[in-house]
Design a protein around this motif. Structure first.
Motif, PDB file in Angstrom:
ATOM      1  N   HIS A  44      13.177  57.283 -84.087  1.00 49.27           N
ATOM      2  CA  HIS A  44      12.395  57.213 -85.191  1.00 49.27           C
ATOM      3  C   HIS A  44      10.926  57.023 -84.959  1.00 49.27           C
ATOM      4  O   HIS A  44      10.529  56.690 -83.780  1.00 49.27           O
ATOM      5  CB  HIS A  44      12.666  55.640 -85.826  1.00 49.27           C
ATOM      6  N   MET A  45      10.002  57.374 -85.685  1.00 45.98           N
ATOM      7  CA  MET A  45       8.498  57.570 -85.487  1.00 45.98           C
ATOM      8  C   MET A  45       8.107  56.383 -86.653  1.00 45.98           C
ATOM      9  O   MET A  45       7.945  56.888 -87.717  1.00 45.98           O
ATOM     10  CB  MET A  45       8.038  58.710 -85.842  1.00 45.98           C
ATOM     11  N   TRP A  46       7.698  55.258 -86.235  1.00 40.98           N
ATOM     12  CA  TRP A  46       7.374  54.529 -87.233  1.00 40.98           C
ATOM     13  C   TRP A  46       5.869  54.561 -87.390  1.00 40.98           C
ATOM     14  O   TRP A  46       5.106  54.356 -86.237  1.00 40.98           O
ATOM     15  CB  TRP A  46       7.755  52.645 -86.594  1.00 40.98           C
ATOM     16  N   ASN A  47       5.449  54.245 -88.544  1.00 40.61           N
ATOM     17  CA  ASN A  47       4.058  54.046 -88.904  1.00 40.61           C
ATOM     18  C   ASN A  47       3.661  52.551 -88.888  1.00 40.61           C
ATOM     19  O   ASN A  47       4.218  52.061 -89.756  1.00 40.61           O
ATOM     20  CB  ASN A  47       3.874  54.722 -90.172  1.00 40.61           C
ATOM     21  N   LEU A  48       2.784  52.152 -88.169  1.00 39.20           N
ATOM     22  CA  LEU A  48       2.626  50.687 -88.050  1.00 39.20           C
ATOM     23  C   LEU A  48       1.798  50.366 -89.136  1.00 39.20           C
ATOM     24  O   LEU A  48       1.660  49.090 -89.228  1.00 39.20           O
ATOM     25  CB  LEU A  48       2.029  50.358 -86.576  1.00 39.20           C
ATOM     26  N   ASN A  49       1.039  51.205 -89.865  1.00 35.99           N
ATOM     27  CA  ASN A  49       0.419  50.765 -91.137  1.00 35.99           C
ATOM     28  C   ASN A  49       1.156  50.549 -92.177  1.00 35.99           C
ATOM     29  O   ASN A  49       1.094  49.401 -92.957  1.00 35.99           O
ATOM     30  CB  ASN A  49      -0.784  51.737 -91.448  1.00 35.99           C
ATOM     31  N   THR A  50       2.090  51.480 -92.388  1.00 36.53           N
ATOM     32  CA  THR A  50       2.987  51.274 -93.513  1.00 36.53           C
ATOM     33  C   THR A  50       4.226  50.369 -93.332  1.00 36.53           C
ATOM     34  O   THR A  50       4.949  49.937 -94.115  1.00 36.53           O
ATOM     35  CB  THR A  50       3.426  52.735 -94.436  1.00 36.53           C
ATOM     36  N   ARG A  51       4.434  50.262 -91.734  1.00 34.24           N
ATOM     37  CA  ARG A  51       5.849  49.776 -91.442  1.00 34.24           C
ATOM     38  C   ARG A  51       7.074  50.233 -91.917  1.00 34.24           C
ATOM     39  O   ARG A  51       7.783  49.740 -92.270  1.00 34.24           O
ATOM     40  CB  ARG A  51       5.643  48.300 -91.859  1.00 34.24           C
ATOM     41  N   ARG A  52       6.711  51.864 -92.121  1.00 32.07           N
ATOM     42  CA  ARG A  52       8.073  52.487 -92.422  1.00 32.07           C
ATOM     43  C   ARG A  52       8.305  53.430 -91.383  1.00 32.07           C
ATOM     44  O   ARG A  52       7.466  53.822 -90.869  1.00 32.07           O
ATOM     45  CB  ARG A  52       7.832  53.144 -93.811  1.00 32.07           C
ATOM     46  N   ALA A  53       9.532  53.830 -91.385  1.00 31.60           N
ATOM     47  CA  ALA A  53       9.846  55.030 -90.539  1.00 31.60           C
ATOM     48  C   ALA A  53       9.303  56.020 -91.055  1.00 31.60           C
ATOM     49  O   ALA A  53       9.487  56.630 -92.104  1.00 31.60           O
ATOM     50  CB  ALA A  53      11.333  55.132 -90.373  1.00 31.60           C
ATOM     51  N   GLU A  54       8.298  56.917 -90.514  1.00 32.80           N
ATOM     52  CA  GLU A  54       7.737  58.086 -90.976  1.00 32.80           C
ATOM     53  C   GLU A  54       8.648  59.454 -90.881  1.00 32.80           C
ATOM     54  O   GLU A  54       8.598  60.224 -91.652  1.00 32.80           O
ATOM     55  CB  GLU A  54       6.286  58.300 -90.436  1.00 32.80           C
ATOM     56  N   LYS A  55       9.342  59.158 -89.647  1.00 30.81           N
ATOM     57  CA  LYS A  55       9.868  60.616 -89.364  1.00 30.81           C
ATOM     58  C   LYS A  55      11.209  60.191 -88.522  1.00 30.81           C
ATOM     59  O   LYS A  55      11.309  59.218 -87.998  1.00 30.81           O
ATOM     60  CB  LYS A  55       9.013  61.660 -88.482  1.00 30.81           C
ATOM     61  N   ILE A  56      12.364  60.831 -88.820  1.00 31.92           N
ATOM     62  CA  ILE A  56      13.193  60.546 -87.905  1.00 31.92           C
ATOM     63  C   ILE A  56      13.979  61.878 -87.321  1.00 31.92           C
ATOM     64  O   ILE A  56      14.185  62.743 -88.150  1.00 31.92           O
ATOM     65  CB  ILE A  56      14.634  59.907 -88.863  1.00 31.92           C
ATOM     66  N   VAL A  57      14.030  62.075 -85.957  1.00 35.27           N
ATOM     67  CA  VAL A  57      14.333  63.424 -85.687  1.00 35.27           C
ATOM     68  C   VAL A  57      15.928  63.088 -84.846  1.00 35.27           C
ATOM     69  O   VAL A  57      16.175  61.933 -84.225  1.00 35.27           O
ATOM     70  CB  VAL A  57      13.364  64.039 -84.637  1.00 35.27           C
ATOM     71  N   GLU A  58      16.963  63.932 -84.981  1.00 38.48           N
ATOM     72  CA  GLU A  58      17.971  63.681 -84.215  1.00 38.48           C
ATOM     73  C   GLU A  58      18.225  64.886 -83.588  1.00 38.48           C
ATOM     74  O   GLU A  58      18.218  66.307 -84.010  1.00 38.48           O
ATOM     75  CB  GLU A  58      19.106  63.506 -85.287  1.00 38.48           C
ATOM     76  N   GLY A  59      18.268  64.940 -81.861  1.00 40.14           N
ATOM     77  CA  GLY A  59      18.345  66.045 -81.235  1.00 40.14           C
ATOM     78  C   GLY A  59      19.507  65.923 -79.988  1.00 40.14           C
ATOM     79  O   GLY A  59      19.331  66.709 -78.980  1.00 40.14           O
ATOM     80  N   HIS A  60      19.831  64.880 -80.008  1.00 42.73           N
ATOM     81  CA  HIS A  60      20.727  64.713 -78.778  1.00 42.73           C
ATOM     82  C   HIS A  60      22.080  64.513 -79.386  1.00 42.73           C
ATOM     83  O   HIS A  60      23.119  63.849 -78.685  1.00 42.73           O
ATOM     84  CB  HIS A  60      20.524  63.402 -78.148  1.00 42.73           C
TER      85      HIS A  60
END
Lengths: 328, 841
Positions: A44-60
């Motif tokens: 998860h890539m969390w944006n700490l300003n909006t406090r939401r997950a900006e992007k979720i990548v699944e690669g494993h």
């Protein structure tokens, strides 16, 4: 008069799995980011300003992510999973594609360590296929630099950290093994410099302060031990702190070298003064093992955060000892 | 022939003086010429002036002083309103008129002045006399007066005169205050006058010393009488605060001073000896000073011996420990006085060990005697200790038994500490007693008495020189301290950098347990009954309270069973806070399922085979449950608050939903004008008292079986600890039942019950009884009080008055007074109500 115990300033939910690793990227760019790797294979890539997950990548392929890191600001993401792959992701301009991947061959939990040697080239250290083997390769060429194997039987490699000393010519590597030993390796000489038996139990985590050449390691028992390397690169054990409950999954030193945080199996994060290891606070919020802690790299010391990821699938963020920060 | 001539000669000047004085009086009454007046006054002065230029012979002067001085002064005072007095200039008046009072024999002047102050009416004349009196005191005439009596030059006066003079000297502040009221001079206030008197006495003593060195005989009787009289009138503090330090310093090196002091105290009349001695032991600092001042007075003077060895140590228990140290140290300091110390120790140990004293004397007195005992034991030499060993051992064993039997914790502690100290001092086969008790201020103070004060305390020198020297010495040192600190911190400031981070509160950090607590009450019961795993038992016990309250229906099914298990539970695993956790669970059960559980507990209270602890537990649980039931049920929470409580992190300001609402509400509140007066909030919502309907279930079963003695439990015999608690608990039930319909019946039953134990030997029981009586008067409706208890009230009143006056325990006395007040209030209200009713109808 001691202040009442602190509470988190906010929490991040929805990771959908235990949070094995956390990584802040706050110094560059306009949005502060927090990367987290979950036990379900998502990053998860969390944006700490909006406090939401900006992007979720699944690669494993759904296997647990054990380590995340960034290179060159936050343009490139490195992630390591239990599928024996280390992936490099291109995140620039909103992309999220795997640029490259390295197969480690290790089925253990040992997190990789990366060290930038010159702009564009870096060393990646990871546990190898053999039990006690550590491999170091150069990126992006992926040429093997060396393989470090101790003479004695020390069990699995549990944790490693790679760093470049100011004085010496080549990078050094610290490694903790299953039998509780710590080894200091010289990467260019491919030789063991010194060894110390820090714990009776496996070394679960270690962290090293390159400014004062002092580090600390945690184990599955109730002690954390600090040690330092002297000029001759000998490891010397220093003081131990006994914790109330056993088990430490991660240790982290704040950038200014004042605080040490430990992620405990007792659901708590403990804060110590790094100089004397004086206990300062116990952060209680999580309801299951805390697996990871990280201090943010904000440029303004007042904005600095502490993040803790737990098996209860939540990340808690804390603002602690930021008032007295006059020296960054 | 020769004899007659000398007689003639001696007669002649006397007559001459009488004639001259009479002539003067006549002039002063009749003459209007200022010049005449002035010459006359000069003539009178001439009889007082000493020295070669004096116009009168020494015989004439002596005669004038003996027979005419008082008369002259009296004449002047009675003619103070004469016309010629204002016509004199101020300087003349001061010299000629006032001067007469300040020159002659001071005792006569003082008597006339005090008479004048007493007789004259308020006005300028009185002011004049008062100002002369002031001058009289300021010029040190009091010292002259005392000194003249030391030399015995004062005429051999009658005892009555002497008595009057003493009374005037000692009571001068009272006389002037009564006369002058608000216009009193500051010099006449006791705070200034008595220190002045003390310095004048010291001056007289100093002159005495000087005279003795020069070989003149002196008498200290009058000074001693003055001292005694001042002390008996209650001014010993002020006077001796000045005298004692000075005497202590003077007697240090000077044997004459010592002898003068001893003589002074010997001469204090017997009836005033006690107040002088008690004042002195409080004013001196340390046994050595006392020894130098009073010498072996305790051996020579019976009264002094009685005061020192008996009254100060055994009867008057108001003094500080310092005084005890002084007195006992004084007795121990001299070989001749040591037998007295041993005698004192005997009587102290008897007083300490006396079982009836333990029961019937006030606690403060017992503490005082214990202190004295420990001090005197610490002062004994080993040889003396060997002699007294068997007696001390006897005292220790008997005394400790009676102390440990007491139900008052402080008395038990006292017994333990004294026992420990005595046993360690006596060294019985190298064994020592050791008790477990919580150290508090009192026990520490007692223990510290066994260590002698090392070195004599530095005597406060009255000279200012010392303090002047000391102060500059101190100032550089205080300046040094911070600079040293600074130099200490500087080098390792880097290492100290952790310290700038103040730690948070970490008390909530606890050990994690592996087991999870039971979630259902039945599991909890199961564990408590059968499990041997300490961790699980502890967890179950800790959650029991919450589980009972959470699920009322489940709790009702097994309430009695669980109560039984809890009541019989022992602290097998030494849990922390076992008693309180168990108690909380039992209280929860009693509150949730009141009637069956109280039935069970009250019946068990009187049954066989329970320990005292368990019976006390029963009482405590019942009392706490009754208290909880009688409180109004916790009001429902405001919904907005509960939302805030549910968010699991303390919200950041700015994102809190309640916050803005709160702000807006506040703003509206501040802008709104309310025209109504009085309470703005709605009154607290009424909720039924849950205790009132079940009060009887708590109360009556406990009263039903008390007189059935059992093998293991004898409420009216040895188990008075439980009796005290029982009565106290019953009183509490009564108190909580205020406004309940059943209160009247409860009150009658309770008064009946406590009547038989109202003079119990144990003060805890008596306190309980008085508490119960108080609560009866508080809770019982006043009409019932008068109707149902009318015949008992009279007896109760007499008994309460008796206790209020004579009970040795302070709490008992104050409780008795409180109950009397409550009873009176209640009766008054009832009678007024009745009157109101009768006038209405």
């Amino acid at each position: 008069m001691s202040r009442s115990a602190p509470s988190p300033i906010y929490t991040l939910r929805g990771a959908g799995g235990p949070l094995n690793c956390l990584h802040f990227s706050c110094h560059g760019g306009d949005t502060p980011l927090l990367f987290s790797g979950s036990g379900k294979g998502a990053i998860h890539m969390w944006n700490l300003n909006t406090r939401r997950a900006e992007k979720i990548v699944e690669g494993h392929c759904g296997s647990s992510v054990v380590w995340v890191g960034t290179l060159q600001g936050s343009e490139t993401l490195v992630s390591q999973g239990r599928d024996m792959q280390v992936c490099l992701w291109d995140l620039s301009e909103g992309r999220s594609e795997v640029m490259d991947s390295v197969c480690t061959g290790s089925v253990g939990f040992c997190q990789c360590s990366v060290l930038e040697t010159s702009p564009g080239t870096r060393l990646l250290a990871f546990a190898g296929q053999q039990t006690e083997e550590i491999k170091i390769i150069e990126l992006p060429s992926k040429t093997a630099v060396c393989t470090l194997v101790p003479d004695a039987k020390l069990g699995m490699v549990m944790c490693i950290t790679l760093w470049q000393p100011d004085s010496g010519p080549g990078p050094l590597l610290l490694a903790g093994y299953e039998d509780g030993s710590l080894l200091l390796w010289d990467v260019t000489q491919r030789a063991k410099l010194s060894q110390a038996k820090a714990h009776p139990e496996p070394v679960m985590c270690l962290t090293f302060d390159t400014k004062c050449l002092r580090g600390i390691s945690g184990s599955s028992d109730n002690k954390i031990c600090s040690w330092m390397t002297d000029r001759q690169n000998n490891l010397q054990l220093q003081d131990c702190v006994t914790l109330l409950n056993p088990g430490v999954s991660q240790l982290c030193i704040r950038g200014d070298g004042k605080l040490l945080a430990s992620a405990g199996w007792d659901h708590r994060v403990r804060i110590f003064g790094w100089k004397k290891l004086r206990p300062l606070a116990v952060l209680q919020y999580h309801t299951d093992l805390v697996l990871s802690v990280a201090f943010s790299d904000h440029q303004d010391p007042r904005q600095r955060l502490l993040a803790a990821g737990s098996k209860d699938q939540r990340i808690s963020l804390w603002s602690i000892y930021n008032e007295a920060a006059d020296t960054g | 022939m020769v004899v007659t001539i000398s007689k003639m000669e001696s007669l002649a000047p006397n007559a001459e003086v009488r004639l001259a004085v009479a002539q003067c009086f006549r002039t002063l009454t009749t003459s209007t010429d200022t010049k005449d007046i002035i010459t006359t006054l000069h003539t009178l002065h001439s009889y007082l002036d000493e020295g070669p230029e004096s116009r009168s012979s020494s015989v004439q002067r002596a005669e004038f002083r003996r027979a005419h001085f008082s008369r002259t002064l009296q004449f002047l005072v009675s003619n103070i309103q004469a016309d010629w007095l204002p016509s004199l200039t101020a300087a003349q008046r001061t010299e000629l008129w006032d001067g007469l009072f300040l020159k002659g024999p001071p005792e006569q002047a003082l008597l006339v002045l005090m008479d004048g102050v007493g007789e004259l009416r308020a006005g300028t004349n009185l002011d004049h006399v008062v100002s002369i009196t002031e001058k009289f005191l300021q010029r040190g005439r009091l010292a002259d007066l005392l000194w003249s009596y030391c030399l015995q030059t004062a005429p051999s006066d009658s005892p009555q005169l002497r008595e009057t003079l003493l009374a005037r000297i000692v009571a001068l502040p009272d006389l002037t205050a009564n006369r002058l009221h608000l216009k009193n001079k500051p010099l006449f206030l006791p705070q200034q006058y008595y220190p002045l008197l003390a310095t004048e006495m010291l001056t007289a003593l100093e002159r005495t010393c000087q005279a003795l060195k020069d070989g003149t005989d002196c008498s200290l009787t009058f000074v001693a009488q003055t001292l005694g009289k001042v002390c008996i009138q209650g001014h010993s503090g002020l006077v001796l605060a000045v005298m004692a330090p000075r005497l202590s310093v003077c007697t240090r090196s000077d044997m004459v001073w010592q002898r003068v002091c001893w003589k002074l105290l010997e001469n204090v009349p017997q009836r005033w000896m006690e107040s002088v001695l008690t004042g002195l032991v409080q004013a001196v600092n340390g046994p050595d000073a006392l020894g130098r001042i009073i010498g072996n007075l305790a051996l020579t003077n019976k009264k002094a011996q009685f005061v020192i060895t008996h009254k100060l140590l055994l009867l008057q228990y108001k003094y500080e420990t310092r005084v005890l140290r002084t007195v006992l140290g004084h007795l121990a300091a001299d070989r001749e006085r040591r037998p007295l110390l041993i005698q004192v120790l005997r009587s102290l140990s008897q007083a300490w060990a006396n079982p009836s004293a333990v029961k019937h004397t006030p606690l403060e007195q017992q503490l005082y005697v214990s202190k004295a005992l420990l001090l005197s034991v610490s002062l004994l030499r080993d040889a003396e200790l060997q002699e007294l060993r068997s007696e001390l051992l006897q005292c220790m064993l008997g005394g400790m038994q009676s102390h440990l039997d007491s139900s008052v914790v402080r008395i038990r502690h006292m017994g333990m500490v004294v026992g420990e100290c005595l046993s360690s001092r006596m060294d019985i086969n190298n064994t020592k007693l050791k008790f477990e008790y919580d150290q508090d201020e009192e026990t520490r103070a007692l223990l510290s008495l066994m260590t002698p004060v090392t070195g004599d305390e530095p005597e406060a020198e009255p000279c200012e020189r010392v303090s002047v020297v000391a102060s500059p010495r101190e100032t550089p040192s205080t300046q040094n301290v911070p600079s040293q600190n600074k130099s200490n911190t500087e080098p390792d400031s880097d290492l100290d950098s952790d310290d700038e981070l103040a730690p948070y509160d970490m008390s909530a950090d606890e050990k994690m347990s592996k087991e999870s607590p039971p979630r259902y009450l039945r599991d909890c019961l199961e564990t408590l009954m059968s499990s041997e795993d300490p961790e699980r038992v502890e967890l179950s016990l800790r959650v029991a309270d919450g589980l009972v309250r959470k699920n009322v229906f489940a709790a009702r099914e097994i309430s009695v069973q669980l109560t039984k298990v809890l009541l019989h539970m022992e602290d097998k695993y030494s849990m922390t806070g076992f008693l309180s956790v168990r108690q909380a669970a039992m209280v929860a059960l009693t509150v949730t399922d009141c009637i069956p559980v109280t039935q069970y507990l009250t019946s068990e209270f009187y049954s066989l085979n329970y320990s005292l602890r368990q019976r006390l537990d029963i009482l405590e649980v019942l009392a706490l449950a009754a208290q909880e039931l009688s409180k109004p049920t916790a009001e429902k929470r405001d919904p907005s608050i509960s939302i805030a409580g549910a968010t699991d992190s303390t919200p950041y300001p700015g994102e809190d939903p309640v916050h803005w609402r709160h702000v807006v509400e506040k703003r509206i509140q501040s802008k709104t004008k309310r025209l109504r007066q009085g309470v703005t909030r709605p009154p607290a919502e009424a909720s039924p008292n849950r205790y009132a309907p079940v009060a009887g279930h708590f109360f009556f079963p406990l009263l039903s079986n008390y007189d059935k003695p059992q093998v293991t439990f004898d409420l009216f015999g040895g188990d008075h600890l439980v009796l005290g608690r029982l009565i106290h608990t019953l009183g509490l039930f009564m108190h909580l039942a205020v406004n309940a319909p059943i209160a009247a019946q409860m009150g009658c039953a309770l008064l009946d019950f406590v009547w038989s134990v109202r003079y119990h030997v144990d003060q805890m029981v008596r306190r309980g009884v008085l508490f119960a009586v108080c609560s009866v008067f508080l809770s019982m409706p006043s009409q019932n009080l008068l109707l149902d208890l009318s015949e008992q009230l009279f007896d109760t009143r007499t008994w309460l008055a008796d206790v209020a006056e004579g009970d040795p325990d302070e709490d008992c006395r104050s409780l008795a007074i409180q109950s009397l007040v409550l009873l009176d209030k209640s009766l008054k209200r009832q009678l007024q109500d009745q009157q109101a009713l009768s006038t209405e109808s």
